[in-house]
Design an enzyme around this catalytic site. Structure first.
Site, PDB file in Angstrom:
ATOM      1  CG  HIS A   1      -7.692 -28.005  84.175  1.00 32.82           C
ATOM      2  ND1 HIS A   1      -8.298 -27.732  85.378  1.00 32.82           N
ATOM      3  CD2 HIS A   1      -8.287 -29.148  83.720  1.00 32.82           C
ATOM      4  CE1 HIS A   1      -9.217 -28.661  85.624  1.00 32.82           C
ATOM      5  NE2 HIS A   1      -9.224 -29.534  84.642  1.00 32.82           N
TER       6      HIS A   1
ATOM      7  CD  GLN B   1      -6.641 -33.013  85.247  1.00 31.42           C
ATOM      8  OE1 GLN B   1      -7.851 -32.854  85.286  1.00 31.42           O
ATOM      9  NE2 GLN B   1      -6.069 -34.180  85.497  1.00 31.42           N
TER      10      GLN B   1
ATOM     11  CG  ASP C   1      -6.482 -32.421  77.255  1.00 33.47           C
ATOM     12  OD1 ASP C   1      -7.498 -33.134  77.358  1.00 33.47           O
ATOM     13  OD2 ASP C   1      -6.499 -31.179  77.442  1.00 33.47           O
TER      14      ASP C   1
ATOM     15  CB  CYS D   1      -6.682 -34.164  82.169  1.00 35.15           C
ATOM     16  SG  CYS D   1      -7.179 -33.581  80.545  1.00 35.15           S
TER      17      CYS D   1
HETATM   18  N1   CP Z   1     -10.226 -33.451  83.905  1.00 40.52           N
HETATM   19  C1   CP Z   1     -11.287 -32.692  84.192  1.00 40.52           C
HETATM   20  O1   CP Z   1     -11.183 -31.530  84.588  1.00 40.52           O
HETATM   21  O2   CP Z   1     -12.461 -33.309  83.993  1.00 40.52           O
HETATM   22  P1   CP Z   1     -13.874 -32.596  83.997  1.00 40.52           P
HETATM   23  O3   CP Z   1     -13.929 -31.705  82.795  1.00 40.52           O
HETATM   24  O4   CP Z   1     -14.865 -33.739  83.910  1.00 40.52           O
HETATM   25  O5   CP Z   1     -14.021 -31.813  85.251  1.00 40.52           O
HETATM   26  N1  NVA Z   2      -8.383 -29.308  77.364  1.00 43.37           N
HETATM   27  C1  NVA Z   2      -9.657 -29.838  77.819  1.00 43.37           C
HETATM   28  C2  NVA Z   2      -9.532 -30.268  79.233  1.00 43.37           C
HETATM   29  C3  NVA Z   2     -10.784 -30.887  79.818  1.00 43.37           C
HETATM   30  C4  NVA Z   2     -10.623 -31.271  81.251  1.00 43.37           C
HETATM   31  C5  NVA Z   2     -10.731 -28.792  77.651  1.00 43.37           C
HETATM   32  O1  NVA Z   2     -10.499 -27.622  77.973  1.00 43.37           O
HETATM   33  O2  NVA Z   2     -11.829 -29.123  77.174  1.00 43.37           O
END
Ligand code: CP
Ligand code: NVA
Length: 336
Positions: free
Chosen positions: A157, A160, A252, A292
């Site tokens: 990600h 982020q 997270d 996040c």
């Molecule tokens: N943190 C983040 O990416 O949030 P969303 O999944 O809402 O985009």
């Molecule tokens: N680790 C989480 C992050 C969400 C923004 C997921 O992948 O669901």
């Protein structure tokens, strides 16, 4: 809190390089795509932070920075922050975004990914893709002629983490010598954070339950990067191991999107790794708490902590818009 909004600064490893703030010219990213933190250099991050600083200080100057540009948002998983911050970033900078949910494109089912990539390259100036398998992004990036941005995959990600590094940098004026303790799962967010720390020289203590550690391959790669940047990285199964010197506690969810079937087992395994008041009280007195989002209150973080004085989670979320705008400006304006 002693954390301050900064004036100026180097994020950097050896404290010598200065981000080129004040420059009117954009310093474009070295790569066409943003698929993984691994591919981003310190110079790219410095340019991004310098531009985000400029946008924060003079937002009106950037009302046209993406004029005439259109991006596609190809999302196979739900999203609040990523989707909305990209859409609003485009709108505020004079461009447009087109959202295409899973049912619209049926990536790889209705036609091969490479055909979607080639078709959309003729319409858009860039795409943001949120998907499960990271290989989808790689395949798309290989054939598309426009920038491809990873809006989250099972593996990483990066948007982020670029935004989160900026948040930390804006608070402390540097990343070097800042100690972040990440408590939780070795998921997409941690993987991007590990590489981000190793590239910028930020110190990172990774705390996971036994059996949920990052892969050997990633650990090997970040050690090499950390040698260059001076980042101190450590790994532990003890949530209290490095809290004493911690400026930022990051967590997270225990169950990421796509892992729902493992929920019961994971909630059991991660129980001792909850970020609660006891954990926060062992860190530095002014420590910041980041997540996040979305958060599962009562699982990886307590309601008390997320609503408490150490938490900056909504400021962290708000910065996604600023950093997304800077990122799009750098990635989409390469030919200008
Ligand atoms: N943190 C983040 O990416 O949030 P969303 O999944 O809402 O985009
Ligand atoms: N680790 C989480 C992050 C969400 C923004 C997921 O992948 O669901």
């Amino acid at each position: 809190m002693s954390a301050k909004n900064t004036k100026s600064k180097t994020i950097a490893s050896k404290g010598k390089k200065k981000a080129s703030s004040g420059s009117k010219k954009f310093v474009p990213f070295a790569t066409k795509d943003l698929l993984t933190m691994k591919a981003i250099g310190l110079k790219d991050i410095e340019a991004l932070f310098a531009l985000a600083d400029q946008i924060r200080k003079s937002p009106k100057k950037f009302m046209h920075s993406l004029e005439g540009k259109t991006i596609g948002l190809l999302f196979q998983k739900p999203s609040t922050r990523t989707r909305v911050s990209f859409e609003v970033a485009m709108a505020q900078a004079g461009g447009q975004a087109v959202y295409l949910g899973d049912k619209d494109i049926l990536m790889g089912q209705r036609e091969p990914i490479k055909d979607v990539a080639r078709t959309l390259s003729g319409y858009f100036d860039g795409v943001v893709i949120r998907t499960f398998d990271h290989a989808v992004l790689e395949e798309f990036g290989q054939v598309s002629t426009i920038p491809v941005i990873n809006g989250l995959s099972d593996s990483e990600h990066p948007c982020q983490i670029l935004s989160d590094l900026y948040t930390i940098y804006a608070k402390y004026g540097k990343l070097k010598d800042i100690m972040v303790t990440y408590i939780g799962d070795s998921n997409n967010v941690l993987k991007s954070l590990m590489y981000g720390a190793a590239i910028t020289g930020m110190s990172l203590s990774i705390v996971t339950p036994r059996g949920y550690e990052p892969s050997e391959e990633d650990l090997k790669e970040i050690k090499v990067l950390a040698k260059d940047s001076g980042a101190k990285l450590s790994l532990s199964n003890n949530p209290f191991a490095s809290l004493k010197n911690t400026h930022v506690i990051y967590t997270d969810v225990w169950v990421s999107m796509g892992q729902e079937r493992q929920r019961e087992q994971r909630v059991r395994d991660f129980q001792p790794f909850q970020v609660n008041q006891t954990i926060v009280s062992k860190a530095l007195p002014d420590a910041l708490v980041m997540h996040c989002l979305p958060a599962h209150r009562g699982e990886e973080i307590t309601n008390e902590v997320i609503e408490g004085p150490h938490s900056i989670v909504f400021e962290q979320a708000a910065n996604r818009l600023l950093v997304q705008k800077a990122l799009l400006t750098l990635l989409l304006n390469k030919n200008n």
